[in-house]
Design a protein around this motif. Sequence first.
Motif: not given
Length: 203
Positions: A125-133
Amino acid sequence: MADPSEERQAAAARARENADPHENRAPIPRYVLAMVAALVAWGAFYIVTSESEQPSALGDSRTLADLQGKPKGAGGGAVDGAAVFQARCVACHQATGQGLPGVFPPLAGSEWVVGQEARLASIVLRGVTGKLTVKGTAYNGAMPAFADQLSDAEIAAVLTHVRSQWGNTAGPVTAEAVAAARTQTATMAAPFDGDAALGSPGG
């Protein structure tokens, strides 16, 4: 005085000439006019007497209900999750669910995919930015938010699809669960900041 032989030659030359062409009147035959008048009268009668407002079966036997399609079910049952994935997700996560190394994380075997459905729905729904493991590997791509692009039923269908593909065996996601996640995250003005905002998949 004119030479009689010359006059005879001139007369013979005139006799050999064809008459100048001219246009004769060629009126339309009366039977053709009668046929046209009959067709016009029949067409006017048909238009005046036909019931244009009455819904009727079309020539190929389809009805208005067939053309309007089936309503989407509350749980996304009428939505094809595979089709939504193909249209919205495959460019990044690939048809194999393996993603792109270092950029877009895999969905196959992902702890985020098979984890809490509320967390997964919120991410979509809201999305993701930055580091994701994911699976021990850090990814720094950006996932767009789909809250304004997909309905609750469409998100539920695509999440149910990915949770049952590529070896994943998690349960289905309902439209109600997506709606609840939408409400809980309604105040978010920006995507999740990767691991810093989401923590661990089981947290």
